[in-house]
Design a protein around this motif. Structure first.
Motif, PDB file in Angstrom:
ATOM      1  N   GLN A 134       0.798  -1.220   0.000  1.00 27.88           N
ATOM      2  CA  GLN A 134       0.000   0.000   0.000  1.00 27.88           C
ATOM      3  C   GLN A 134       0.838   1.281   0.000  1.00 27.88           C
ATOM      4  OE1 GLN A 134      -2.979  -0.071  -0.677  1.00 27.88           O
ATOM      5  NE2 GLN A 134      -3.972  -1.908   0.124  1.00 27.88           N
ATOM      6  N   GLY A 135       2.102   1.203   0.397  1.00 33.65           N
ATOM      7  CA  GLY A 135       2.934   2.403   0.450  1.00 33.65           C
ATOM      8  C   GLY A 135       3.588   2.551   1.811  1.00 33.65           C
ATOM      9  N   GLY A 136       3.967   3.781   2.146  1.00 41.96           N
ATOM     10  CA  GLY A 136       4.629   3.990   3.427  1.00 41.96           C
ATOM     11  C   GLY A 136       5.148   5.395   3.572  1.00 41.96           C
ATOM     12  N   ALA A 137       6.393   5.519   4.002  1.00 36.85           N
ATOM     13  CA  ALA A 137       6.975   6.837   4.239  1.00 36.85           C
ATOM     14  C   ALA A 137       8.496   6.747   4.151  1.00 36.85           C
ATOM     15  CB  ALA A 137       6.564   7.366   5.611  1.00 36.85           C
ATOM     16  N   ILE A 138       9.122   7.894   3.895  1.00 40.09           N
ATOM     17  CA  ILE A 138      10.585   8.013   3.879  1.00 40.09           C
ATOM     18  C   ILE A 138      10.967   9.213   4.733  1.00 40.09           C
ATOM     19  CG2 ILE A 138      12.662   8.296   2.464  1.00 40.09           C
ATOM     20  CD1 ILE A 138      11.048   7.299   0.071  1.00 40.09           C
ATOM     21  N   ALA A 139      11.941   9.031   5.617  1.00 38.57           N
ATOM     22  CA  ALA A 139      12.396  10.115   6.494  1.00 38.57           C
ATOM     23  C   ALA A 139      13.908  10.017   6.661  1.00 38.57           C
ATOM     24  CB  ALA A 139      11.710  10.025   7.858  1.00 38.57           C
ATOM     25  N   PRO A 140      14.566  11.112   7.055  1.00 45.47           N
ATOM     26  CA  PRO A 140      16.014  11.047   7.282  1.00 45.47           C
ATOM     27  C   PRO A 140      16.357  10.200   8.504  1.00 45.47           C
ATOM     28  CG  PRO A 140      15.142  13.195   7.924  1.00 45.47           C
ATOM     29  CD  PRO A 140      14.032  12.476   7.238  1.00 45.47           C
ATOM     30  N   GLY A 141      17.440   9.432   8.385  1.00 44.14           N
ATOM     31  CA  GLY A 141      17.916   8.632   9.503  1.00 44.14           C
ATOM     32  C   GLY A 141      18.825   9.433  10.418  1.00 44.14           C
ATOM     33  N   PHE A 142      19.464   8.756  11.354  1.00 45.83           N
ATOM     34  CA  PHE A 142      20.302   9.424  12.348  1.00 45.83           C
ATOM     35  C   PHE A 142      21.384  10.279  11.705  1.00 45.83           C
ATOM     36  CE2 PHE A 142      19.045   5.939  15.416  1.00 45.83           C
ATOM     37  CZ  PHE A 142      18.378   6.782  16.283  1.00 45.83           C
ATOM     38  N   ARG A 143      22.172   9.682  10.794  1.00 48.15           N
ATOM     39  CA  ARG A 143      23.321  10.395  10.228  1.00 48.15           C
ATOM     40  C   ARG A 143      22.880  11.650   9.484  1.00 48.15           C
ATOM     41  NH1 ARG A 143      26.348  10.231   5.459  1.00 48.15           N
ATOM     42  NH2 ARG A 143      25.077   8.550   4.585  1.00 48.15           N
ATOM     43  N   LEU A 144      21.815  11.553   8.706  1.00 47.39           N
ATOM     44  CA  LEU A 144      21.328  12.710   7.967  1.00 47.39           C
ATOM     45  C   LEU A 144      20.841  13.814   8.894  1.00 47.39           C
ATOM     46  CD1 LEU A 144      19.398  11.097   4.962  1.00 47.39           C
ATOM     47  CD2 LEU A 144      21.680  12.115   4.980  1.00 47.39           C
ATOM     48  N   ARG A 145      20.273  13.442  10.024  1.00 46.71           N
ATOM     49  CA  ARG A 145      19.779  14.445  10.972  1.00 46.71           C
ATOM     50  C   ARG A 145      20.945  15.188  11.639  1.00 46.71           C
ATOM     51  NH1 ARG A 145      13.907  12.499  12.932  1.00 46.71           N
ATOM     52  NH2 ARG A 145      13.466  11.199  11.119  1.00 46.71           N
ATOM     53  N   TYR A 146      21.948  14.434  12.041  1.00 42.24           N
ATOM     54  CA  TYR A 146      23.133  15.083  12.619  1.00 42.24           C
ATOM     55  C   TYR A 146      23.791  16.000  11.587  1.00 42.24           C
ATOM     56  CZ  TYR A 146      23.295  12.237  16.917  1.00 42.24           C
ATOM     57  OH  TYR A 146      23.024  11.673  18.144  1.00 42.24           O
ATOM     58  N   GLU A 147      23.964  15.498  10.356  1.00 42.73           N
ATOM     59  CA  GLU A 147      24.652  16.278   9.331  1.00 42.73           C
ATOM     60  C   GLU A 147      23.872  17.536   8.941  1.00 42.73           C
ATOM     61  OE1 GLU A 147      25.434  13.656   6.088  1.00 42.73           O
ATOM     62  OE2 GLU A 147      27.122  12.672   7.090  1.00 42.73           O
ATOM     63  N   SER A 148      22.557  17.438   8.881  1.00 41.99           N
ATOM     64  CA  SER A 148      21.764  18.611   8.484  1.00 41.99           C
ATOM     65  C   SER A 148      21.832  19.710   9.546  1.00 41.99           C
ATOM     66  CB  SER A 148      20.310  18.209   8.237  1.00 41.99           C
ATOM     67  OG  SER A 148      19.687  17.752   9.421  1.00 41.99           O
ATOM     68  N   LEU A 149      21.862  19.338  10.812  1.00 41.88           N
ATOM     69  CA  LEU A 149      21.985  20.345  11.871  1.00 41.88           C
ATOM     70  C   LEU A 149      23.307  21.093  11.767  1.00 41.88           C
ATOM     71  CD1 LEU A 149      20.534  18.437  14.961  1.00 41.88           C
ATOM     72  CD2 LEU A 149      19.520  20.407  13.823  1.00 41.88           C
ATOM     73  N   HIS A 150      24.343  20.366  11.382  1.00 42.37           N
ATOM     74  CA  HIS A 150      25.663  20.984  11.243  1.00 42.37           C
ATOM     75  C   HIS A 150      25.776  21.816   9.965  1.00 42.37           C
ATOM     76  CE1 HIS A 150      29.980  21.542  11.266  1.00 42.37           C
ATOM     77  NE2 HIS A 150      30.098  20.871  10.120  1.00 42.37           N
TER      78      HIS A 150
END
Length: 244
Positions: A134-150
């Motif tokens: 039916q589908g789902g979702a895509i979200a940033p994982g741990f590494r992407l979240r740390y890197e985006s904050l920086h």
């Protein structure tokens, strides 16, 4: 005997199977690909098939080089899968997500299934009890979240994954760890709660590189298996052979 290889965004994972029996797993960097595959084939001389799920930026030619030793198969949208694909844009659905959906369908029949793959990205894939994806979702994982904050702020440091002692950060570093880790845990638990409220008879499968880290922190009951994609690759290919 089958060698399954998952080329992800960050690393390469591989496993050797004899039927449904998982014999050995391997994890290595992309630069080591050909050397590592060669060593695996030397160790397991009776491997017949090399089955590849290709998501990361590795050229197919790196695998084609082994066609004089084994039969090489790249899983694609043209393969036979054990579910009906109800995704709005089926050709854009990642091969890794399709393999996970296939594994969940084959291994957990007559159930609703939610597969959560915690890697570079967090993907959520729902296959209902009638074997319809039916589908789902895509979200940033741990590494992407740390890197985006920086990367997208002027002064926040680049940190790596660390478990916060409490949800109240007493320093900038503690606040980042709390926001990234607790935020992602709350997100995943929230998704699970939504699916459980909407569906009875549902199994939650957590996999990916961060599955072990997350499994200890989620409040919901889950089935955690960091090798689920490799096992699903094996199951999906066996299904293809039997049903083509």
């Amino acid at each position: 005997m089958i060698l399954t290889v998952d080329v992800g965004n960050t690393r390469i994972k591989a496993a050797v199977f004899e039927g449904d029996t998982h014999l050995e797993s391997f994890v290595f960097d992309k630069i080591e690909l050909e050397k590592k595959i060669k060593k695996i084939l030397e160790k397991f001389e009776t491997i017949d098939y090399l089955v590849v799920s290709l998501v990361g930026d590795v050229e197919k030619q790196s695998f084609v080089a082994f066609e004089n030793q084994v039969k090489v198969h790249f899983v694609s949208h043209q393969d036979t899968f054990p579910f009906i694909n109800n995704y709005g844009t089926p050709k854009t659905l990642g091969i890794d997500r399709m393999v996970l959906a296939a594994g969940a369908t084959l291994l957990y029949p007559n159930q609703n299934r939610l597969v959560i793959d915690a890697g570079t990205c967090i993907t959520y894939d729902f296959i209902d009890e009638k074997n319809v994806y039916q589908g789902g979702a895509i979200a940033p994982g741990f590494r992407l979240r740390y890197e985006s904050l920086h990367q997208f702020t002027a002064k926040l440091p680049l940190l790596t994954l660390q478990s916060p002692e409490t949800y109240i950060g007493k320093s900038t570093s503690e606040s980042i760890h709390s926001g990234v880790v607790n935020g992602l845990v709350y997100e995943i638990d929230g998704f699970i709660d939504e699916y459980k409220a909407a569906c009875k008879n549902i199994i939650i499968i957590l996999t990916g590189g961060d599955a072990v880290f997350l499994a200890k922190r989620l409040k919901n009951t889950i089935f955690a298996n960091s090798n689920f994609l490799l096992e699903s690759l094996n199951q999906t290919f066996q299904y293809k052979i039997k049903n083509d």
